[in-house]
Design a protein around this motif. Structure first.
Motif, short mmCIF file in Angstrom:
data_model
loop_
_atom_site.label_atom_id
_atom_site.label_comp_id
_atom_site.label_asym_id
_atom_site.label_seq_id
_atom_site.Cartn_x
_atom_site.Cartn_y
_atom_site.Cartn_z
N ALA A 60 -0.08 -5.77 -0.74
CA ALA A 60 -0.41 -6.50 -1.52
C ALA A 60 -1.81 -5.81 -2.99
O ALA A 60 -1.75 -5.83 -3.61
N LYS A 61 -2.72 -5.65 -2.50
CA LYS A 61 -3.83 -4.82 -2.93
C LYS A 61 -3.07 -3.39 -3.83
O LYS A 61 -3.41 -3.02 -4.48
N LEU A 62 -2.33 -2.54 -3.04
CA LEU A 62 -1.91 -1.56 -3.13
C LEU A 62 -1.09 -1.58 -4.35
O LEU A 62 -1.30 -1.03 -5.71
N ASP A 63 -0.38 -2.29 -4.22
CA ASP A 63 0.32 -2.64 -5.89
C ASP A 63 -0.58 -3.06 -6.79
O ASP A 63 0.66 -2.85 -7.84
N LYS A 64 -1.07 -3.36 -6.80
CA LYS A 64 -2.20 -3.90 -7.89
C LYS A 64 -2.80 -2.59 -8.81
O LYS A 64 -3.36 -2.53 -9.56
N LEU A 65 -3.08 -1.45 -7.93
CA LEU A 65 -3.74 -0.28 -8.02
C LEU A 65 -2.61 1.13 -9.26
O LEU A 65 -1.42 0.64 -8.36
N LYS A 66 -2.88 1.68 -9.83
CA LYS A 66 -2.49 2.64 -9.86
C LYS A 66 -1.55 3.67 -8.78
O LYS A 66 -3.00 4.02 -8.52
N GLY A 89 -8.09 5.61 -2.12
CA GLY A 89 -7.76 5.86 -0.35
C GLY A 89 -9.12 5.56 0.27
O GLY A 89 -9.18 4.84 1.35
N GLU A 90 -10.14 5.05 -0.36
CA GLU A 90 -11.02 3.53 0.01
C GLU A 90 -10.16 3.00 0.95
O GLU A 90 -11.22 2.19 1.77
N LEU A 91 -9.57 2.28 -0.35
CA LEU A 91 -8.89 0.90 0.26
C LEU A 91 -7.66 0.48 1.79
O LEU A 91 -8.04 0.70 2.47
N LEU A 92 -7.10 2.50 1.32
CA LEU A 92 -6.68 2.51 3.32
C LEU A 92 -7.35 2.63 4.44
O LEU A 92 -7.30 2.70 5.15
#
Length: 455
Positions: free
Chosen positions: A28-34, A41-44
């Protein structure tokens, strides 16, 4: 503790449930990023299994599981919240949290940014939440936290602390409610009082909200309400909450009050505690009178208010234009609506044939008998009454009586002539959603009843 609004169940193990939970939130958070966003990377890395659990174990200190909360009393109040399982409370005759038993929903308060930790602890496997399993030292739940037993126990202890008070001892706040409760016999002695700090029974409030929502908007109650409106037999139960009020908590950020408050979008129901108002009495029935327009109809509160408003409006000498006529007509039609409501009230309160069998109503004129006691026409022995009812001459007579009554109340300021009487009758009989539809249905019923009564 039984929790509602849980994440999707169906996982074979707690580890699989946790992995699925983390992947869903990460996606859900990745879908908001380009795709080329440097934050990916930090999110993963932050959503790696062991990393996220370690972070959650620290953030769990920012929230607390509760059944009785302070924030609904005042959003800025700081003090003790309690988590007390309802089944452990003493049974009382009065309604309270104890009535919830084992079937209750726990709430959570604290930093809204850490509420994802509570959603994580609500993950279910075979109908059992992760928090419940950890409280019971479930082996599968412990292994899901970490393969190392020592680290698993440390994580478990951090997560189950959610159910413990955060302060060392009970505390209150200047913005919290406090009251002195007399526990002794001497009202003038300070020692005979105990200082109470009431908390909001959030689990009970959530159960009440769920019940009221189902009673008001559930399919079963919709069917019962429709049957009541159409005056048809129905096997179910119709639920109604007269005088129901809604208290909204948290404004545009209900999550700042609690998780359950956020799920309800801040809505909390308040049941009416007003004393009952008795409606059936000799004073509220048209006894010993030849017309309901003598005193009975004019005694209805909304009728009195509308007549007073109409009189004041006409005495202000408004200009003779379309706006004036529209405002005048709106108030007149409000009185017509009250006439229809009055007739429905009497039909509901009294048994069919009341104008015939009850001497208290023997003086009532025939036109108003046809109007107010229509079910009498369905009685087998009332063929003449049914024939006169079906002739449909009485609606015009009722309109004429209404016009004379209103003209008298306004001291002639609103004159009803023959044209207005005919217009009122036409308007009444053309009301497809109300009176006219009711007349058609009754005509059919009366005709059917007359045919069945024929030898």
């Amino acid at each position: 503790m039984k929790d509602e609004s849980t994440p999707p169940a169906g996982h074979a193990s707690y580890r699989a449930a946790i992995a699925g939970f983390l992947q869903e939130r990460l996606q859900a958070k990745l879908d908001k990023l380009k795709p080329d966003d440097p934050q990916r990377g930090e999110l993963l890395a932050s959503f790696a299994y062991d990393v996220w659990l370690a972070s959650a174990a620290k953030r769990v200190e920012q929230i607390q599981a509760v059944t009785h909360s302070l924030k609904p009393i005042h959003p800025d109040a700081r003090g003790t919240n309690l988590y007390v399982e309802p089944a452990s409370l003493s049974a009382l005759a009065e309604l309270g949290s104890h009535a919830l038993g084992e079937q209750f929903v726990g709430d959570v308060v604290g930093n809204a940014a850490a509420l994802d930790v509570y959603k994580f602890l609500k993950l279910e496997v075979h109908g059992r939440s992760l928090l419940t399993a950890l409280l019971a030292q479930d082996a599968d739940a412990l292994v899901a936290l970490h393969t190392d037993p020592a680290q698993a126990r440390a994580l478990r202890n951090a997560f189950v602390s959610l159910t413990q008070p955060r302060a060392e001892g009970p505390s209150s706040h200047t913005l919290a409610k406090q009251l002195y409760w007399l526990t002794g016999d001497r009202a003038c002695t300070d020692a005979d009082y105990t200082l109470l700090a009431p908390l909001y029974a959030t689990s009970l409030a959530h159960a009440v909200h769920a019940q009221v929502q189902e009673d008001r908007f559930g399919e079963a109650n919709k069917a019962a309400r429709l049957a009541k409106k159409e005056r048809k037999a129905h096997d179910g139960v119709f639920h109604d909450y007269p005088g129901l009020a809604v208290q909204n908590m948290g404004g545009t950020k209900p999550q700042n009050i609690s998780q359950l408050n956020s799920e309800r979008r801040g809505m909390n129901y308040l049941l009416s505690s007003l004393p009952p108002q008795w409606k059936v009495s000799e004073k509220r029935l048209p006894v010993s009178t030849d017309s309901v327009f003598s005193h009975y109809f004019g005694g209805r509160p909304l009728v009195r208010q509308t007549v007073q408003a109409l009189r004041a409006f006409l005495e202000s000498k408004p200009p003779a234009n379309a706006a004036t006529r529209s405002q005048r007509d709106d108030m007149v039609y409000r009185l017509v609506d009250e006439m229809v409501a009055m007739a429905a009230d009497l039909e509901h309160l009294l048994t069919p044939g009341w104008t015939l069998s009850d001497e208290r109503f023997s003086k009532l004129n025939s036109d108003e008998q046809y109007w107010l006691d229509p079910l009498r026409a369905e009685l087998p022995e009332e063929a003449d009454f049914a024939e006169a009812w079906l002739a449909m001459e009485w609606p015009g007579a009722i309109g004429r009586r209404f016009g004379n009554w209103l003209n008298d109340r306004l001291d002639g300021k609103l004159h009803f002539g023959e044209i207005e009487f005919r217009a009122w009758k036409k308007e009444l009989l053309a009301d497809e959603d109300g009176f006219a539809q009711q007349l058609r249905e009754r005509r059919n019923r009366i005709r059917t009843a007359r045919k069945e009564a024929m030898p």
